[in-house]
Every structure is written in structure tokens, then in C-alpha cells.
Design a protein around this motif. Structure first.
Motif, PDB file in Angstrom:
ATOM      1  N   ILE A  85       0.840  -1.193   0.000  1.00 49.21           N
ATOM      2  CA  ILE A  85       0.000   0.000   0.000  1.00 49.21           C
ATOM      3  C   ILE A  85       0.882   1.252   0.000  1.00 49.21           C
ATOM      4  CG2 ILE A  85      -1.808   1.290   1.199  1.00 49.21           C
ATOM      5  CD1 ILE A  85      -2.732  -1.416   0.155  1.00 49.21           C
ATOM      6  N   MET A  86       0.536   2.208  -0.833  1.00 50.00           N
ATOM      7  CA  MET A  86       1.256   3.476  -0.836  1.00 50.00           C
ATOM      8  C   MET A  86       0.265   4.623  -0.981  1.00 50.00           C
ATOM      9  SD  MET A  86       2.992   3.679  -4.617  1.00 50.00           S
ATOM     10  CE  MET A  86       2.003   4.152  -6.056  1.00 50.00           C
ATOM     11  N   GLU A  87       0.689   5.791  -0.533  1.00 50.12           N
ATOM     12  CA  GLU A  87      -0.049   7.029  -0.718  1.00 50.12           C
ATOM     13  C   GLU A  87       0.764   7.951  -1.606  1.00 50.12           C
ATOM     14  OE1 GLU A  87      -2.427   7.464   3.525  1.00 50.12           O
ATOM     15  OE2 GLU A  87      -0.595   8.602   3.199  1.00 50.12           O
ATOM     16  N   VAL A  88       0.082   8.927  -2.195  1.00 44.60           N
ATOM     17  CA  VAL A  88       0.765   9.976  -2.942  1.00 44.60           C
ATOM     18  C   VAL A  88       0.892  11.181  -2.028  1.00 44.60           C
ATOM     19  CG1 VAL A  88       0.729  11.449  -4.986  1.00 44.60           C
ATOM     20  CG2 VAL A  88      -0.172   9.111  -5.115  1.00 44.60           C
ATOM     21  N   ARG A  89       2.113  11.633  -1.811  1.00 47.10           N
ATOM     22  CA  ARG A  89       2.361  12.772  -0.931  1.00 47.10           C
ATOM     23  C   ARG A  89       3.038  13.896  -1.721  1.00 47.10           C
ATOM     24  NH1 ARG A  89       2.103  11.970   4.668  1.00 47.10           N
ATOM     25  NH2 ARG A  89       0.899  10.082   5.100  1.00 47.10           N
ATOM     26  N   GLU A  90       2.651  15.128  -1.426  1.00 51.47           N
ATOM     27  CA  GLU A  90       3.158  16.288  -2.148  1.00 51.47           C
ATOM     28  C   GLU A  90       4.554  16.684  -1.665  1.00 51.47           C
ATOM     29  OE1 GLU A  90       1.888  20.926  -3.165  1.00 51.47           O
ATOM     30  OE2 GLU A  90       0.554  19.625  -1.993  1.00 51.47           O
ATOM     31  N   ILE A  91       5.418  17.040  -2.617  1.00 49.91           N
ATOM     32  CA  ILE A  91       6.717  17.621  -2.283  1.00 49.91           C
ATOM     33  C   ILE A  91       6.832  18.982  -2.956  1.00 49.91           C
ATOM     34  CG2 ILE A  91       7.879  15.406  -1.971  1.00 49.91           C
ATOM     35  CD1 ILE A  91       9.190  15.887  -4.758  1.00 49.91           C
ATOM     36  N   ARG A  92       7.615  19.845  -2.348  1.00 49.82           N
ATOM     37  CA  ARG A  92       7.856  21.171  -2.920  1.00 49.82           C
ATOM     38  C   ARG A  92       9.294  21.351  -3.371  1.00 49.82           C
ATOM     39  NH1 ARG A  92       3.931  21.644   1.023  1.00 49.82           N
ATOM     40  NH2 ARG A  92       2.002  22.628   0.298  1.00 49.82           N
ATOM     41  N   SER A  93      10.144  20.390  -3.029  1.00 45.60           N
ATOM     42  CA  SER A  93      11.525  20.341  -3.506  1.00 45.60           C
ATOM     43  C   SER A  93      12.044  18.931  -3.280  1.00 45.60           C
ATOM     44  CB  SER A  93      12.411  21.348  -2.773  1.00 45.60           C
ATOM     45  OG  SER A  93      12.772  20.876  -1.490  1.00 45.60           O
ATOM     46  N   LEU A  94      13.141  18.592  -3.945  1.00 49.41           N
ATOM     47  CA  LEU A  94      13.722  17.271  -3.731  1.00 49.41           C
ATOM     48  C   LEU A  94      14.304  17.153  -2.324  1.00 49.41           C
ATOM     49  CD1 LEU A  94      15.450  16.406  -7.132  1.00 49.41           C
ATOM     50  CD2 LEU A  94      13.084  16.077  -6.401  1.00 49.41           C
ATOM     51  N   PRO A 112       1.691  16.651   2.692  1.00 46.76           N
ATOM     52  CA  PRO A 112       0.257  16.567   2.376  1.00 46.76           C
ATOM     53  C   PRO A 112      -0.072  15.411   1.431  1.00 46.76           C
ATOM     54  CG  PRO A 112       1.086  18.813   2.097  1.00 46.76           C
ATOM     55  CD  PRO A 112       2.281  17.936   2.271  1.00 46.76           C
ATOM     56  N   VAL A 113      -1.219  14.791   1.641  1.00 43.42           N
ATOM     57  CA  VAL A 113      -1.688  13.700   0.786  1.00 43.42           C
ATOM     58  C   VAL A 113      -2.351  14.281  -0.466  1.00 43.42           C
ATOM     59  CG1 VAL A 113      -3.302  11.760   0.610  1.00 43.42           C
ATOM     60  CG2 VAL A 113      -2.011  12.137   2.731  1.00 43.42           C
ATOM     61  N   ILE A 114      -2.061  13.700  -1.610  1.00 40.76           N
ATOM     62  CA  ILE A 114      -2.758  14.015  -2.864  1.00 40.76           C
ATOM     63  C   ILE A 114      -3.648  12.820  -3.193  1.00 40.76           C
ATOM     64  CG2 ILE A 114      -2.519  14.457  -5.332  1.00 40.76           C
ATOM     65  CD1 ILE A 114       0.136  15.826  -4.771  1.00 40.76           C
ATOM     66  N   GLN A 115      -4.929  13.059  -3.379  1.00 41.19           N
ATOM     67  CA  GLN A 115      -5.859  11.979  -3.683  1.00 41.19           C
ATOM     68  C   GLN A 115      -5.709  11.537  -5.143  1.00 41.19           C
ATOM     69  OE1 GLN A 115      -7.491  10.473  -1.363  1.00 41.19           O
ATOM     70  NE2 GLN A 115      -6.965  11.977   0.231  1.00 41.19           N
ATOM     71  N   PRO A 116      -5.955  10.252  -5.446  1.00 37.77           N
ATOM     72  CA  PRO A 116      -5.796   9.754  -6.813  1.00 37.77           C
ATOM     73  C   PRO A 116      -6.590  10.548  -7.846  1.00 37.77           C
ATOM     74  CG  PRO A 116      -6.044   7.923  -5.295  1.00 37.77           C
ATOM     75  CD  PRO A 116      -6.291   9.170  -4.494  1.00 37.77           C
ATOM     76  N   GLU A 117      -7.798  10.997  -7.469  1.00 34.65           N
ATOM     77  CA  GLU A 117      -8.634  11.719  -8.439  1.00 34.65           C
ATOM     78  C   GLU A 117      -8.108  13.123  -8.752  1.00 34.65           C
ATOM     79  OE1 GLU A 117     -10.667  12.026  -4.339  1.00 34.65           O
ATOM     80  OE2 GLU A 117      -9.619  10.485  -5.520  1.00 34.65           O
TER      81      GLU A 117
END
Length: 204
Positions: A85-94, A112-117
Motif C-alpha cells: 500500500i502506498m499514498e501519494v504525498r506532495e513535495i515542494r523540492s527534492l 500533504p496527501v494528494i488523492q488519486p482523483e
């Protein structure tokens, strides 16, 4: 040999072939792959991009991530939260990335989490892809579960040596919309059916 045994054998074959690739070739190929990604209309128009963080032996996606951030896109990368299981999380820099429990760079717990939709374009890793858009992953099921939840253009990145005529696949193996190698962009025209026995990587 059953389906899972065929996949396991093919993964081992591809892993060995990938380890033998010349470093100069892989660096040049990865830059060509970045150029093809950056040229996609879907990439240009994407406000929110998902892209994996390449590890040793995979496509170097740092140029993609840096370019997307520079262009003001919202960028999400994977964070493993449980087995498979994985989530998509937002980054603002590497600089937001840190080593996770598998040694793969991923965002911290506060990202922050980014939803698949919300995702407009998803770029995923593959060990191999076939001409009909089937992908061979690493066996954990992370990306098949993820791809089943997104409704956007999905792109698999591989080096041209690992683009095969067919791959062993089953009903829950989700195909990608496009495959990008250093040679260009392949867009399967028809919905893939289950492929036949793959040809050998070493016989390419």
C-alpha cells in the motif's frame, strides 16, 4: 511453469540484464526519456503530476521532478504506508525526500496527501513493458493498486532494451496509457488482451 513463476523468472532475467548495462548509455537514455516526457501534451497541461522517485537501476526521474516543480506543478511522489500500500504525498523540492524503510527516497510523514482523483498525469516505474501497454512491476502490487484508482493518462518508463512483444499478465495487471523509452513514445491503440509467452530479453 505457472504465471507467477514466469513473472519471477522474467524479473530475474531483466534484473541481470539491467545490471549489465553501460553507465554512459543509461545516463544518456534517461536524459532522452526526460526529453520525451517533457514533450508530452499531457505533461504540459498537467497541474498535478505523480512521478516515482527512481532508485539505482531505474530511470533517473530527478530531472522530471525538478522540471515539474520549476514549472509550478503540484508534484506527488509515493510513500509506502503498509505492505503493498502506498499514498501519494506532495513535495515542494527534492529536499523534502528522505530514506524510507525500504531505502527508497520518499516524503516525510507531514507531507500533504494528494488523492488519486486529483492527479492529471501519473508516471510509474516498470521492469519491462509490452507493446500493448502491459507492465511488469516488482511484484509488490503497489502500482497495480494505485493504477486501478487513477483516472488519467498513465506512463511507464523503461529503457528500450526492455520493451518486449508481450508479457505474462492476469486480470488485475493494469496497463498504462503510454510507454516511454529513449527511442520515443509508444501509445497502445487498442485495449490490451492477455499476452502470449514473452520472448527472452537476451534474445533481443
Amino acid at each position: 511453469m505457472d504465471l507467477e513463476e514466469r513473472k519471477k523468472a522474467l524479473r530475474q532475467e531483466i534484473k541481470a540484464a539491467a545490471a549489465a548495462l553501460d553507465e554512459g548509455y543509461t545516463k544518456e537514455a534517461d536524459l532522452e526519456i526526460f526529453s520525451h516526457v517533457a514533450g508530452l501534451l499531457e505533461y504540459e497541461q498537467a497541474g498535478t503530476l505523480f512521478c516515482f522517485v527512481g532508485t539505482s537501476g531505474e530511470i533517473d526521474t530527478a530531472p522530471i521532478l525538478e522540471d515539474a516543480l520549476r514549472k509550478g506543478k503540484r508534484v506527488g511522489v509515493p510513500k509506502c504506508t503498509a505492505r503493498g500500500i502506498m499514498e501519494v504525498r506532495e513535495i515542494r523540492s527534492l529536499g523534502d525526500l528522505e530514506a524510507g524503510k525500504y531505502g527508497i527516497l520518499e516524503p516525510g510523514a507531514e507531507a500533504p496527501v494528494i488523492q488519486p482523483e486529483e492527479i492529471n498525469l501519473a508516471i510509474v516505474p516498470c521492469m519491462s513493458c509490452s507493446h500493448d501497454g502491459r507492465r511488469l512491476g516488482y511484484g509488490g502490487g503497489y502500482y497495480d493498486r494505485f493504477l486501478a484508482r487513477v483516472d488519467c493518462c498513465t506512463v511507464g518508463l523503461i529503457r528500450a532494451a526492455f520493451l518486449l512483444d508481450a508479457l505474462p499478465a492476469e486480470w488485475n495487471d493494469v496497463p498504462v496509457s503510454a510507454v516511454i523509452t529513449e527511442d520515443g513514445v509508444l501509445r497502445p491503440q487498442e485495449k490490451p488482451g492477455l499476452p502470449e509467452e514473452p520472448r527472452s530479453v537476451s534474445g533481443r
